[in-house]
Design a protein around this motif. Sequence first.
Motif, PDB file in Angstrom:
ATOM      1  N   LEU A  27       2.923   1.185  -1.978  1.00 37.03           N
ATOM      2  CA  LEU A  27       1.902   0.998  -0.759  1.00 37.03           C
ATOM      3  C   LEU A  27       1.072  -0.017  -1.069  1.00 37.03           C
ATOM      4  N   TYR A  28       0.586  -0.990  -0.332  1.00 34.95           N
ATOM      5  CA  TYR A  28      -0.334  -2.209  -0.397  1.00 34.95           C
ATOM      6  C   TYR A  28      -1.375  -1.789   0.516  1.00 34.95           C
ATOM      7  N   SER A  62      -1.027   6.082   9.153  1.00 33.07           N
ATOM      8  CA  SER A  62       0.534   6.197   9.187  1.00 33.07           C
ATOM      9  C   SER A  62       1.194   5.222   8.905  1.00 33.07           C
ATOM     10  N   LEU A  63       2.061   5.070   7.962  1.00 36.31           N
ATOM     11  CA  LEU A  63       2.716   3.420   7.581  1.00 36.31           C
ATOM     12  C   LEU A  63       4.336   4.135   7.371  1.00 36.31           C
ATOM     13  N   ASN A  64       5.038   3.063   7.808  1.00 40.35           N
ATOM     14  CA  ASN A  64       6.641   3.311   7.806  1.00 40.35           C
ATOM     15  C   ASN A  64       7.141   1.959   7.361  1.00 40.35           C
ATOM     16  N   ARG A  89       7.573   5.929   3.692  1.00 34.57           N
ATOM     17  CA  ARG A  89       6.603   6.362   4.497  1.00 34.57           C
ATOM     18  C   ARG A  89       5.435   6.830   3.921  1.00 34.57           C
ATOM     19  N   PHE A  90       4.030   6.505   4.510  1.00 38.04           N
ATOM     20  CA  PHE A  90       2.845   6.755   3.890  1.00 38.04           C
ATOM     21  C   PHE A  90       1.984   7.692   4.994  1.00 38.04           C
ATOM     22  N   GLU A  91       1.391   8.743   4.725  1.00 34.74           N
ATOM     23  CA  GLU A  91       0.628   9.497   5.365  1.00 34.74           C
ATOM     24  C   GLU A  91      -0.834   9.916   4.652  1.00 34.74           C
ATOM     25  N   GLY A  92      -1.827   9.260   5.213  1.00 34.63           N
ATOM     26  CA  GLY A  92      -3.205   9.521   4.689  1.00 34.63           C
ATOM     27  C   GLY A  92      -4.378   9.481   5.458  1.00 34.63           C
ATOM     28  N   LEU A 124      -8.984   4.276   0.790  1.00 36.70           N
ATOM     29  CA  LEU A 124      -8.417   5.234   1.191  1.00 36.70           C
ATOM     30  C   LEU A 124      -8.721   6.744   0.425  1.00 36.70           C
ATOM     31  N   VAL A 125      -9.068   7.752   1.296  1.00 35.21           N
ATOM     32  CA  VAL A 125      -9.468   8.968   0.741  1.00 35.21           C
ATOM     33  C   VAL A 125      -8.411   9.731   0.144  1.00 35.21           C
ATOM     34  N   SER A 126      -7.149   9.930   0.750  1.00 33.78           N
ATOM     35  CA  SER A 126      -6.103  10.872   0.297  1.00 33.78           C
ATOM     36  C   SER A 126      -4.654  10.060   1.135  1.00 33.78           C
TER      37      SER A 126
END
Length: 554
Positions: A152-153, A236-238, A214-217, A158-160
Amino acid sequence: MKRILVVVMVGLLVFAQAAGAATRAWLEQPDAVLGQAFTLNIETDAVMATPDLTPLLRDFELEGQSDSRSVGMVNGQMTSRTTFAITLRARRAGTLVIPPLQVGSQSTTALTVNVGATPTASAAANGLAFVETEIDDASPYVQQSVGVTVRLYYAMPLVSGQLDLDPPEGALLQRVGEIVQSSREIDGRRYQTAERRFLLVPERSGPLTLPGARFEGRGAGGWMDDLLGGNSREVSLNGAPRTLQVRAQPANAPQPWLPLRDLRLRYAGAPQQLRAGEAATLTVEATAIGATQAQMPELPTPSVPGAQVFAEPPQYNETFAGGTPQVKLTRRYSIVPSQPGRLVIPGLSMAWWDVRGGVAKNAVLPDLTLAVAPGFGIAAAPALDPSAVPTPVDGDDVFALDGEGRNLPAHLWPWVAAGFAVLWLVTLVWGLLARGSVVRQRVHGAAASPSPSTPQATHTAADLKRALDAGDLDEIEEVLRGMARPTATDLDDLAARLASPTQRAAVDALRRARWAGGDAGQARNALREAFRGGPAWRTTAVAEPEPLPPLYPR
């Protein structure tokens, strides 16, 4: 004649150069990606020498360094080699040269590494955050361990969040380790990175589609709300999916099937000399690149003529180096020679499949030839002198030899027999008299002191030596408790009866190894040193019973 001389001189020069090449360097991966770490290995036999890494600082960043030492036998002589593992990260993309590095009075050869540019994955939030997936082999074999790294770049607070990868169909996916934080500059922008590693094992051949990471934060808010739209702070990243072409197991592959990038065997420790009847430790280490503990077969126990071999359970150490899994297997063997002389320990071997070359290979250790000295209390059998053997003489007058080797005439044998008969009668009379005295003493002793006698030990010093050399920890404890009189109930009772602090400490190490996860090898060595001469028991003064009642009783 001149031509022959020139050819000989050139051959000698080439041989001298080959013999002097005692320091070498190699890369575990010839290709890398900008920002991805890779490993440079340097092996040398120079004593107390370390490589000068200063020339690397121009094009590479030093991420870490480790070293290991191995011992081997070459032409009957013990040799020692040191391997340095240096983790590097390229500063720029392109074909970079690793210059020759000085190691003591020797130097390595130059190497090249192809560093590709960082792939531009689909970015979200105007390029302020995106994810990518990296695999270390796009065309693996069935049941080959494939290293998968998702990153993840993000160039915003970001909090979480949760960075994850879904398992594909037809393969096993296992998360390895924790998230690794770092930073990287891409196109003039500094990004914070969060890296998570996975282990992928394909189960069948053919195309294999790996879903995108995938990233959810949640972001920290503020100006980020305008970039993501509205007042939402959700991120939300994919990433893009990856397709692998899985190859089937070759028909000529060795069994058991072991697909690897590299496999190295070495002697991590070998005894200088052995002694008959005593155990010595031999340590073998196997390093497999591209495998896990579950895939590695155990190192076999060598069959050594003239010695007993006892293998300890293997120890494993799994790591991730440059995005590729690797495992180090270490196993110790106790060698107990049965007789002095020359002992040959056959070298171990392990068959594997080279996934990069597509060929079967066999990692082999050289044989070890060691001298075995006579054990304590074991003397070599004297050679028989043929001249000392009596020659049979024909005739009826000669029957035997006297003490000086002269023949006794036959007419003296009746007198000799009569003398032996008289001695036998005297011995019989003496034995009967002594037995009557012993019986009377036992009767009087029983009348004076009716207490029971001390029970005998159930184990001997020979049992202890055999258990220390070849038995397990349970057998050693059983023998030590059995040597106490009466038998010790447990290790606490045994330690309380020992007079030597060293022996009590060894018993405590035995207790920790059995019940508290202590080191079994250290406990065994401590027990061997402490009880080499047998247990030293505490002495308690026992009052002897009076043969007669007191003259003036109370």
